[in-house]
Design a protein around this motif. Sequence first.
Motif, PDB file in Angstrom:
ATOM      1  N   CYS A   8       0.956  -1.043   0.066  1.00 19.54           N
ATOM      2  CA  CYS A   8       0.010  -0.085   0.077  1.00 19.54           C
ATOM      3  C   CYS A   8       1.086   1.186  -0.029  1.00 19.54           C
ATOM      4  O   CYS A   8       1.606   1.439   0.748  1.00 19.54           O
ATOM      5  CB  CYS A   8      -1.004   0.098   1.222  1.00 19.54           C
ATOM      6  N   LYS A  27      -6.381  -3.207  -6.835  1.00 23.10           N
ATOM      7  CA  LYS A  27      -5.823  -1.535  -6.338  1.00 23.10           C
ATOM      8  C   LYS A  27      -5.936  -1.284  -5.374  1.00 23.10           C
ATOM      9  O   LYS A  27      -5.854  -0.021  -5.311  1.00 23.10           O
ATOM     10  CB  LYS A  27      -6.154  -1.270  -7.767  1.00 23.10           C
ATOM     11  N   LYS A  28      -6.606  -1.760  -4.461  1.00 16.35           N
ATOM     12  CA  LYS A  28      -6.641  -1.663  -3.228  1.00 16.35           C
ATOM     13  C   LYS A  28      -6.333  -2.329  -1.856  1.00 16.35           C
ATOM     14  O   LYS A  28      -6.251  -3.329  -1.907  1.00 16.35           O
ATOM     15  CB  LYS A  28      -8.474  -1.103  -2.946  1.00 16.35           C
ATOM     16  N   CYS A  29      -5.896  -1.356  -0.927  1.00 17.47           N
ATOM     17  CA  CYS A  29      -5.258  -2.147  -0.010  1.00 17.47           C
ATOM     18  C   CYS A  29      -6.416  -2.540   1.030  1.00 17.47           C
ATOM     19  O   CYS A  29      -7.897  -2.064   0.933  1.00 17.47           O
ATOM     20  CB  CYS A  29      -4.588  -1.256   1.150  1.00 17.47           C
ATOM     21  N   VAL A  30      -5.671  -3.806   1.568  1.00 16.08           N
ATOM     22  CA  VAL A  30      -7.057  -4.522   2.389  1.00 16.08           C
ATOM     23  C   VAL A  30      -7.482  -3.788   3.936  1.00 16.08           C
ATOM     24  O   VAL A  30      -8.711  -3.946   4.502  1.00 16.08           O
ATOM     25  CB  VAL A  30      -6.897  -5.925   2.736  1.00 16.08           C
ATOM     26  N   CYS A  32      -7.174   0.294   4.502  1.00 17.67           N
ATOM     27  CA  CYS A  32      -7.234   0.945   4.603  1.00 17.67           C
ATOM     28  C   CYS A  32      -7.506   1.635   3.153  1.00 17.67           C
ATOM     29  O   CYS A  32      -8.588   3.240   3.112  1.00 17.67           O
ATOM     30  CB  CYS A  32      -6.023   2.383   4.613  1.00 17.67           C
ATOM     31  N   GLN A  33      -7.937   0.591   2.175  1.00 16.99           N
ATOM     32  CA  GLN A  33      -8.607   1.450   1.316  1.00 16.99           C
ATOM     33  C   GLN A  33      -7.246   1.804  -0.023  1.00 16.99           C
ATOM     34  O   GLN A  33      -8.322   2.439  -0.820  1.00 16.99           O
ATOM     35  CB  GLN A  33     -10.134   1.773   0.646  1.00 16.99           C
ATOM     36  N   GLY A  34      -6.489   1.659   0.433  1.00 15.96           N
ATOM     37  CA  GLY A  34      -5.821   3.221  -0.038  1.00 15.96           C
ATOM     38  C   GLY A  34      -4.955   2.435  -1.754  1.00 15.96           C
ATOM     39  O   GLY A  34      -4.682   1.030  -1.446  1.00 15.96           O
ATOM     40  N   LYS A  35      -4.235   2.799  -2.783  1.00 17.30           N
ATOM     41  CA  LYS A  35      -4.263   2.340  -3.615  1.00 17.30           C
ATOM     42  C   LYS A  35      -2.464   1.512  -3.451  1.00 17.30           C
ATOM     43  O   LYS A  35      -1.665   1.663  -2.735  1.00 17.30           O
ATOM     44  CB  LYS A  35      -3.701   3.587  -4.645  1.00 17.30           C
TER      45      LYS A  35
END
Length: 93
Positions: A8, A27-30, A32-35
């Motif tokens: 991330c 495409k998203k972190c598990v 924080c949902q970051g890139k």
Amino acid sequence: MPIYEYECEVCNHRFEVIQKISDKPVKKCVLCQGKVYKVFSAPGLLFKGSGWYVTDYANPERKKAVEADKKAASADSGSVKAVSKESKKSETP
């Protein structure tokens, strides 16, 4: 199926995902949902032993030397066997 590693950009969390090669990348972190981006690492490949290269893909001179060593070893073992057979014949009445 291959294991891919992602990191991330926001929280620097690293995680692994088992995916088919044809699957779309994560495409998203598990957390924080970051890139995320794919991390490339060395494969889990380990060669053990005395060197497969020497016996399989060596230069012609080395290959000839290895073959000569094998012939010499088999000739030595053959002469030992022949001597032992002769000694057995002489021992029997």
